[in-house]
Design a protein around this motif. Structure first.
Motif, PDB file in Angstrom:
ATOM      1  N   GLU A 204     -21.309  67.020  -4.434  1.00 55.53           N
ATOM      2  CA  GLU A 204     -20.120  66.434  -5.034  1.00 55.53           C
ATOM      3  C   GLU A 204     -19.939  64.961  -4.716  1.00 55.53           C
ATOM      4  N   ASP A 216     -10.529  65.930 -10.065  1.00 52.86           N
ATOM      5  CA  ASP A 216     -11.161  67.197 -10.447  1.00 52.86           C
ATOM      6  C   ASP A 216     -10.742  68.320  -9.504  1.00 52.86           C
ATOM      7  N   LYS A 217     -10.731  68.031  -8.205  1.00 53.84           N
ATOM      8  CA  LYS A 217     -10.369  69.063  -7.230  1.00 53.84           C
ATOM      9  C   LYS A 217      -8.896  69.452  -7.357  1.00 53.84           C
ATOM     10  N   ILE A 220      -8.808  71.855 -10.222  1.00 48.32           N
ATOM     11  CA  ILE A 220      -9.340  73.163  -9.826  1.00 48.32           C
ATOM     12  C   ILE A 220      -8.295  73.962  -9.064  1.00 48.32           C
ATOM     13  N   GLN A 269     -12.842  80.469  -8.979  1.00 46.88           N
ATOM     14  CA  GLN A 269     -13.974  79.556  -8.941  1.00 46.88           C
ATOM     15  C   GLN A 269     -15.256  80.343  -8.722  1.00 46.88           C
ATOM     16  N   TYR A 273     -18.266  73.041  -6.819  1.00 48.01           N
ATOM     17  CA  TYR A 273     -18.017  71.848  -7.632  1.00 48.01           C
ATOM     18  C   TYR A 273     -19.194  70.911  -7.400  1.00 48.01           C
ATOM     19  N   VAL A 282     -18.162  72.580 -12.780  1.00 47.35           N
ATOM     20  CA  VAL A 282     -17.777  73.789 -12.065  1.00 47.35           C
ATOM     21  C   VAL A 282     -17.648  74.919 -13.082  1.00 47.35           C
TER      22      VAL A 282
END
Length: 297
Positions: A204, A216-217, A220, A269, A273, A282
């Motif tokens: 990542e 992005d995290k 998620i 998930q 990622y 992901v």
């Protein structure tokens, strides 16, 4: 009454179509966890028992209409014009479902939408569809696949509207439909002369910018909480600016079919990622989905 039996945001990046030996070379001895994630996703799909898979293809750019591929059967050998040195010679042979594509156009006309079913025999394939057909073994499962385009002259609420039309058509169809949003989150490529920050290319830390990783995290985590409404609230100031692949068309259309801002489907998930030439990738599975609501024309 038809229903959506599952949905997923799925990476399709072409590096995953390289041989395992080369992937491990790029991964400093480790394979991409997105490959293992495909196996986890296959288990989810098998358990969901869909009649048809719908793929929102973030590379099939169209202008003026959301197009729905209405072909009855697809076969050939795929060659990528983007990365032909390794993504070439990929055989494909799978079914479509014209009746669903036509039903989406019919509902769109009723709701004053912008969808057309297209069944031209020479219409080309895009690898966000082909890679998922191959990696998820949809050919062997005998599942028909219907691909939906990303219309490039849309504002992001119009992708949600597109999904609303599609969701209503599914509700009326009597079919069990699985939705796959084929694409990345943040989609800024590293430069051609970029030097990796981490020896494992997939890691990542090799995503193009720290702020893209953080964004992005954050997304998620919101997926995991089922807070799609908060993602939409932050769209203009965050996710649209990064931006996501195809400006998020693949996710937004899928979300629109699931109920838009009212959807509370929690994400699971299914992969790490990971980086792909600077983009954030992901696999996220949405298992508990709201019944598709009926929308008045």
């Amino acid at each position: 009454m038809g229903k959506i039996v599952g949905a997923a945001l799925v990476s399709h990046h072409p590096g995953l179509m390289q041989c395992e030996e080369f992937r491990r070379l790029q991964g400093a001895g480790e394979d991409s966890d997105l490959i293992a994630g495909y196996a986890r996703l296959r288990q989810k799909i098998e358990a969901a028992q869909p009649d048809v898979v719908m793929i929102f293809d973030s590379h099939w750019f169209t202008t003026g209409y959301h197009l729905v591929d209405a072909g009855a059967h697809y076969s050939g050998t795929y060659l990528s014009d983007e990365m032909p040195w390794y993504l070439h010679g990929v055989p494909y042979d799978y079914r479509g479902l014209p009746a669903l594509a036509v039903a989406i156009e019919d509902v769109s006309r009723e709701m004053r939408g912008y969808h057309r079913a297209i069944s031209h025999p020479d219409l080309g394939r895009q690898y966000p569809t082909i890679n998922l057909v191959k990696q998820l073994r949809l050919e062997g499962a005998g599942l028909p696949v219907v691909t939906v385009s990303s219309c490039q002259n849309c504002e992001w609420p119009q992708f949600l509207d597109s999904g609303t039309v599609i969701g209503e058509a599914i509700r009326r169809s009597g079919l069990r439909v699985l939705l796959l949003a084929s694409g990345a989150l943040s989609h800024r490529f590293n430069g051609i002369d970029w030097k990796p920050m981490h020896p494992r290319i997939f890691h990542e830390s090799n995503v193009s910018r720290p702020e893209n990783i953080a964004s992005d995290k954050q997304a998620i985590e919101l997926f995991k909480q089922g807070r799609h409404d908060l993602i939409l609230e932050r769209w203009d100031e965050d996710y649209r600016r990064k931006p996501w692949e195809a400006f998020g068309a693949h996710y937004l259309q899928m979300l629109g079919a699931l109920g838009g801002a009212s959807c509370r489907a929690r994400g699971e998930q299914l992969s790490d990622y990971e980086n792909a030439r600077g983009t954030g990738n992901v696999h996220i599975w949405f298992d508990t989905v709201e019944p598709t609501r009926k929308v008045q024309a």
